[in-house]
Design an enzyme around this catalytic site. Structure first.
Site, PDB file in Angstrom:
ATOM      1  N   SER A 143      22.362 -26.045  17.923  1.00  0.00           N
ATOM      2  CA  SER A 143      23.112 -26.706  16.849  1.00  0.00           C
ATOM      3  C   SER A 143      22.122 -27.601  16.118  1.00  0.00           C
ATOM      4  O   SER A 143      21.068 -27.949  16.674  1.00  0.00           O
ATOM      5  CB  SER A 143      24.217 -27.570  17.463  1.00  0.00           C
ATOM      6  OG  SER A 143      24.687 -28.520  16.530  1.00  0.00           O
ATOM      7  N   TYR A 156      27.412 -33.596  23.840  1.00  0.00           N
ATOM      8  CA  TYR A 156      27.052 -32.420  23.028  1.00  0.00           C
ATOM      9  C   TYR A 156      25.607 -32.526  22.550  1.00  0.00           C
ATOM     10  O   TYR A 156      24.822 -31.584  22.697  1.00  0.00           O
ATOM     11  CB  TYR A 156      28.021 -32.340  21.841  1.00  0.00           C
ATOM     12  CG  TYR A 156      27.907 -31.071  21.016  1.00  0.00           C
ATOM     13  CD1 TYR A 156      28.576 -29.906  21.390  1.00  0.00           C
ATOM     14  CD2 TYR A 156      27.155 -31.041  19.844  1.00  0.00           C
ATOM     15  CE1 TYR A 156      28.485 -28.748  20.632  1.00  0.00           C
ATOM     16  CE2 TYR A 156      27.058 -29.882  19.080  1.00  0.00           C
ATOM     17  CZ  TYR A 156      27.732 -28.740  19.483  1.00  0.00           C
ATOM     18  OH  TYR A 156      27.638 -27.596  18.720  1.00  0.00           O
TER      19      TYR A 156
END
Ligand code: NAD
Length: 265
Positions: A143, A156
């Site tokens: 990401s 995350y």
């Protein structure tokens, strides 16, 4: 391009993973799909792959937070594919947003397990056969949050930064062997809920945690993506196919950002 190869894509019952599985099947790869979902829908996905692309397809609903279940799945995959898996796409994931001081420890552990430990366990188990055969591809779906941070995404961001590091280590350990390991780092991705005008929800992820309203999408995106457009799953899938092609032979240890320019800011 990939006829005769076996590709495993974690989290391929929806979103980015499903699109990647489809693109790999289109190139002739047999598939191990994985992830949660309604059984009838998953059976239909399997049937579509088998009929449309003439490839074999198995599905595992394994919960990646549970290490013993991951090991069991790997044993079953070894039974189904004694020659090993040639392409591993570590894609499964979810999100949880919360301030660090309120972040539930259980959520932290689950996020790290799915986003970081599972890619390690799968790579660890599938690499020996790839090395033996002198060909393999590991593609980690990271990401933009593998490179930069946002508040409230402690687990995350930590896991995705970790996955970017794991990608580099595997690339170095396998360099020159015919195996490559790279990451793809999307910004915001157009998912079905993202396009739904009636959607009054608060998220792009499966966890109902990412906070913004649908009618403000363009405004929301423009504050992140200079292009003002979200990434499409098909664009990510084609990047994955490219990395699996012969053209990708010398590409290893890289982290490909696809984010409409967000990371350039
Ligand atoms: P999605 O919610 O559509 O799909 C997630 C998949 O992971 C599903 O198949 C689900 O069953 C599986 N999964 C979730 N938790 C699991 C668990 N505990 N065990 C096993 N499987 C589990 O998500 P997506 O948007 O397609 O995201 C896929 C990947 O892309 C994730 O790693 C995510 O972090 C990353 N990503 C997504 C975006 C985005 O905007 N959607 C942006 C950057 C990165």
């Amino acid at each position: 391009v990939l006829r005769g190869k076996v590709a495993m894509v974690t989290g391929s019952t929806s979103g980015i993973g499903l699109s990647m599985a489809k693109s790999l099947a289109l190139r002739g790869s047999d598939l191990v799909i994985h992830g949660f979902g309604d059984q009838a829908t998953i059976d239909q996905i399997k049937l579509d792959f088998e009929r449309k692309y003439n490839v074999k397809c198995h599905h595992f609903p394994t919960d990646l937070t549970k290490q013993d279940e991951v090991e069991k799945m790997l044993q079953e995959i070894a039974g189904l594919h004694p020659n090993g898996v040639d392409v591993l796409v570590n894609n499964a994931g979810f999100q949880h947003v919360s301030k660090v001081q309120e972040f539930p420890v259980e959520k932290w552990n689950d996020l790290i397990a799915v986003l970081l430990t599972a890619p390690f366990l799968l790579s660890r188990s599938l690499l020996p056969k790839m090395l033996e055969k002198g060909w393999g591809r590991i593609v980690n779906i990271a990401s933009v949050h593998s490179l930069k941070a946002s508040p409230f995404k402690a687990a995350y961001c930590s896991a995705k930064h970790g996955l970017a590091g794991l990608t580099k280590v595997i690339a170095l350990e396998t360099a020159g062997s015919g195996v490559t390991c790279n990451a793809i780092s999307p910004g915001y991705v157009e998912t079905p809920s993202f396009n739904d005008d009636d959607y009054d929800g608060k998220c792009l992820s499966s966890d109902n945690n990412l906070i913004f309203l649908n009618h403000k999408q363009k405004q929301f995106l423009s504050s992140f993506h200079p292009s003002k457009e979200a990434v499409k799953v098909e664009q990510l899938a084609e990047m994955c196919v490219f990395l699996c092609s012969d053209a990708g032979t010398q590409i290893t240890g890289s982290n490909f950002v696809m984010d409409g320019g967000w990371n350039a800011k």
